[in-house]
Design a protein around this motif. Structure first.
Motif, short mmCIF file in Angstrom:
data_model
loop_
_atom_site.label_atom_id
_atom_site.label_comp_id
_atom_site.label_asym_id
_atom_site.label_seq_id
_atom_site.Cartn_x
_atom_site.Cartn_y
_atom_site.Cartn_z
N LEU A 1 23.82 1.21 46.44
CA LEU A 1 25.33 1.50 46.29
C LEU A 1 25.68 2.79 46.97
CD1 LEU A 1 27.96 0.40 45.46
CD2 LEU A 1 27.43 1.54 43.23
N ILE A 2 24.93 3.82 46.64
CA ILE A 2 25.17 5.09 47.18
C ILE A 2 25.17 5.11 48.63
CG2 ILE A 2 24.50 7.46 47.31
CD1 ILE A 2 23.98 7.17 44.35
N LEU A 3 24.09 4.46 49.12
CA LEU A 3 23.68 4.36 50.64
C LEU A 3 24.79 3.66 51.47
CD1 LEU A 3 19.85 3.81 50.75
CD2 LEU A 3 21.24 5.95 51.44
N THR A 4 25.37 2.46 50.79
CA THR A 4 26.27 2.00 51.61
C THR A 4 27.65 2.58 51.41
OG1 THR A 4 26.28 0.16 49.79
CG2 THR A 4 24.89 -0.38 51.60
N PHE B 1 30.88 -2.95 61.91
CA PHE B 1 29.85 -2.36 61.08
C PHE B 1 30.31 -1.96 59.61
CE2 PHE B 1 27.43 1.74 60.11
CZ PHE B 1 26.41 1.01 59.73
N VAL B 2 31.74 -1.32 59.76
CA VAL B 2 32.11 -0.83 58.55
C VAL B 2 32.54 -1.80 57.53
CG1 VAL B 2 34.29 0.41 57.56
CG2 VAL B 2 33.41 0.93 59.86
N GLY B 3 32.82 -3.29 58.18
CA GLY B 3 33.15 -4.33 57.15
C GLY B 3 31.91 -4.62 56.63
N ILE B 4 30.76 -4.72 57.36
CA ILE B 4 29.33 -5.09 56.54
C ILE B 4 29.19 -4.08 55.57
CG2 ILE B 4 26.97 -5.16 57.10
CD1 ILE B 4 27.74 -6.23 59.76
N LEU B 5 29.31 -2.81 55.91
CA LEU B 5 29.17 -1.87 54.93
C LEU B 5 30.02 -1.81 53.74
CD1 LEU B 5 28.75 1.61 56.70
CD2 LEU B 5 27.03 0.32 55.42
N ARG B 6 31.39 -2.20 53.89
CA ARG B 6 32.15 -2.54 52.68
C ARG B 6 31.79 -3.63 52.03
NH1 ARG B 6 37.76 -1.83 55.84
NH2 ARG B 6 38.00 0.51 56.08
N PHE B 7 31.48 -4.63 52.58
CA PHE B 7 31.10 -5.70 51.91
C PHE B 7 29.99 -5.64 51.20
CE2 PHE B 7 28.79 -9.79 51.57
CZ PHE B 7 29.56 -10.64 51.00
N SER B 8 28.90 -4.93 51.59
CA SER B 8 27.55 -4.79 51.17
C SER B 8 27.85 -3.82 49.94
CB SER B 8 26.36 -4.43 52.11
OG SER B 8 26.75 -3.22 52.71
N SER B 9 28.55 -3.03 49.94
CA SER B 9 28.85 -1.83 48.88
C SER B 9 29.41 -2.67 47.78
CB SER B 9 29.52 -0.82 49.52
OG SER B 9 30.67 -0.94 49.79
N ALA B 10 30.38 -3.39 47.99
CA ALA B 10 31.08 -4.19 47.00
C ALA B 10 30.14 -5.09 46.33
CB ALA B 10 32.29 -5.04 47.43
N ALA B 11 29.26 -5.97 47.21
CA ALA B 11 28.25 -6.76 46.70
C ALA B 11 27.08 -6.10 45.75
CB ALA B 11 27.66 -7.58 47.55
N VAL B 12 26.86 -4.68 46.27
CA VAL B 12 25.78 -4.28 45.41
C VAL B 12 26.47 -3.47 43.97
CG1 VAL B 12 24.61 -2.25 45.45
CG2 VAL B 12 24.35 -3.46 47.26
N ALA B 13 27.68 -3.10 44.13
CA ALA B 13 28.34 -2.57 42.75
C ALA B 13 28.68 -3.94 42.05
CB ALA B 13 29.74 -2.26 43.19
N LEU B 14 28.66 -5.27 42.49
CA LEU B 14 28.93 -6.00 41.51
C LEU B 14 27.32 -6.65 41.05
CD1 LEU B 14 31.34 -8.62 43.54
CD2 LEU B 14 31.63 -7.54 41.16
N LEU B 15 26.60 -6.50 41.84
CA LEU B 15 25.06 -6.72 41.23
C LEU B 15 24.72 -5.69 40.15
CD1 LEU B 15 22.80 -7.75 44.50
CD2 LEU B 15 23.39 -9.19 42.23
#
Lengths: 301, 203
Positions: free
Chosen positions: A288-291, A82-96
């Motif tokens: 981004l904040i949420l993830t 779950f943490v991995g998904i959060l990390r990945f999604s936050s990174a992806a959102v940051a890039l976007l």
């Protein structure tokens, strides 16, 4: 606690490599010479050698058990945590988000300048086009009006009369051809004509030329009485310059339409594209904040 | 059957062939894990995980030293474990001596029977001191010095394990040796006499 203070770290590096016989021939010869002349260097090498041999003397531990695999092992981690998904999604959102900002900036800066000039330019263009349309209407009164008004009747003329009819149409006006040939677009023309009869007198100047071009005199004579009506058709535009359905309006519409089409891409973006960008940026920032916050809070798990 | 054939068999999913490779390399693998982690239970876990990972990834093995390939997988597992330990320090669960109630860092079943009792004690003291010094090194220094000095690997193979150039191996090893040497000199008084590095009587 290094007792060999005169030795630099590169000296230690050379001594260590010398110990393992990893020096080049030249380096080795130089080190041999130095070892002969420098007792401190010799002592350092000796200490280093004893350290290394102490490490080598560490007994190999017996393995407490066999590590053979008993069956085809299941994949250790098939699903990301779950943490991995959060990390990945936050990174992806940051890039976007960064991409959206970049796109926003690159889109907006040129538009701001362009939109200003567009706004400034627009009224004058509109004015010009208005003038133009008015002027055109006045200037082209006789010939242009006839030409613009002609198409519908001319179609009839082409349909029936061929070359001669066409000349007629051009020269005299839309109404003439259909009526002279008796059929064609007459219906429409006839309906229009009666209403505008009062203005017939203003046309005389124009009439001669069409008649001169007329190839068949009979037709002219026959049409002469009707020619009074033809001018009406030809004349239609004059009073209607501003609002007539056939002439003035059409050209003015066309012009403004062209102007608008040209202005559209310049005018719209500042208002319409910035808002979506803002919206996208706000949504991404919220995501981004949420993830990122849960990912950061859960990172120790 | 030679190693290459066993690897080929393992690549085709033959678990028995892979297990024969495990039996060949498990001692070195476990020992490296123990020196890197400094503790038996973690070393066992790391070794087992490394072999599981190796079996799952065996198709990605593209030749070269198979030992270096296995040990590289193990060092990665150990680094993960060390990072996890840093985040979550745990109590050492060594067996406790029933008579004295004290913790036994080196249980009897792991000791070497072929040496005298004195030698065994000295050996254990030395080992503990060295392990402490190794434990104080940064991970990348520790790995290199264990591979070369403890396990007797050459620079080339060590560079394959840690995937760094030879020059880096050379400098890391020199730095690691220097630091371990300083560490052991500091612990000199605690070491059996014959193992002391700062022996003033020597020339």
């Amino acid at each position: 606690m290094n007792k060999h203070r005169n030795l630099s770290s590169s000296d230690w590096l050379l001594l260590s490599a010398y110990l393992d016989n990893q020096l080049s021939e030249i380096e080795k010869r130089q080190m041999d010479e130095r070892l002969q002349s420098d007792p401190e260097c010799r002592k350092a090498l000796d200490t280093l050698r004893r350290t290394s041999s102490l490490l080598r003397s560490l007994p190999a531990r017996r393995t407490p058990r066999n590590f053979t695999l008993s069956a085809r092992p299941l994949p250790v981690k098939t699903l990301p945590s779950f943490v991995g998904i959060l990390r990945f999604s936050s990174a992806a959102v940051a890039l976007l988000l960064v991409a959206a900002f970049a796109l926003d900036l690159t889109q907006r800066t040129p538009l701001m300048s362009v939109s200003k000039t567009a706004e400034n330019a627009q009224p004058s263009v509109a004015m010009e086009s208005a003038k133009m349309s008015a002027a055109d209407a006045v200037e082209d009164k006789a010939p242009m009006i006839i030409f613009w008004g002609a198409p519908a009747p001319m179609m009839g003329a082409y349909g029936k009369g061929g070359g001669g009819g066409g000349a007629e149409g051009l020269g005299v006006g839309g109404g003439a051809a259909p009526e002279s040939f008796g059929i064609g677009g007459g219906g429409a023309a006839e309906e229009v004509l009666p209403e505008e009869t009062p203005l017939v007198e203003e046309l005389p100047a124009f009439q001669p030329t069409p008649y001169a071009e007329m190839p068949v005199p009979d037709v002219i004579e026959e049409q002469l009485p009707e020619s009074e009506m033809q001018p009406k058709a030809a004349f239609v535009p004059e009073p209607l310059t501003g609002s007539g359905p056939i002439l003035g309006v059409r050209s003015a519409e066309e012009r403004t339409a062209v102007d608008e089409a040209a202005d559209a891409p310049l005018r719209q973006p500042p208002i319409q594209t910035i808002l979506p960008f803002r919206l996208i940026e706000i949504v991404l920032a919220a995501l981004l904040i949420l993830t990122a916050i849960p990912a950061w809070l859960l990172r120790h798990k | 059957m030679d190693e290459t054939a066993l690897i080929q068999e393992a690549k085709h999913g033959d678990l028995d062939a892979f297990n024969r490779l495990v039996l060949v390399y498990q001692d070195q693998t476990y020992n490296l894990a123990f020196r890197l982690l400094g503790e038996d239970a973690s070393a066992q876990d790391a070794t087992q995980i490394a072999f599981i990972n190796a079996y799952q990834a065996i198709k990605s093995y593209r030749g070269g030293s198979f030992r270096a390939w296995i040990l590289r997988i193990l060092t990665n597992v150990c680094y993960d474990e060390l990072r996890r330990q840093k985040r979550k320090p745990t109590e050492d669960l060594n067996p406790v001596d029933i008579d004295t109630g004290e913790e036994m860092e080196d249980p009897a079943w792991l000791s070497d029977d072929s040496k005298s009792a004195v030698e065994q004690v000295e050996q254990q003291e030395l080992e503990r001191a060295i392990q402490n010094c190794l434990g104080g090194l940064p991970e990348e220094f520790r790995t290199v010095i264990v591979l070369v000095d403890v396990q007797g690997m050459d620079y080339q193979e060590a560079s394959e394990v840690v995937r760094t150039p030879l020059g880096t191996i050379r400098s890391r090893l020199a730095r690691a040796r220097q630091r371990v040497q300083d560490c052991l000199q500091n612990a000199g008084e605690l070491l059996p006499e014959k193992y002391r590095l700062n022996d003033e009587s020597r020339p």
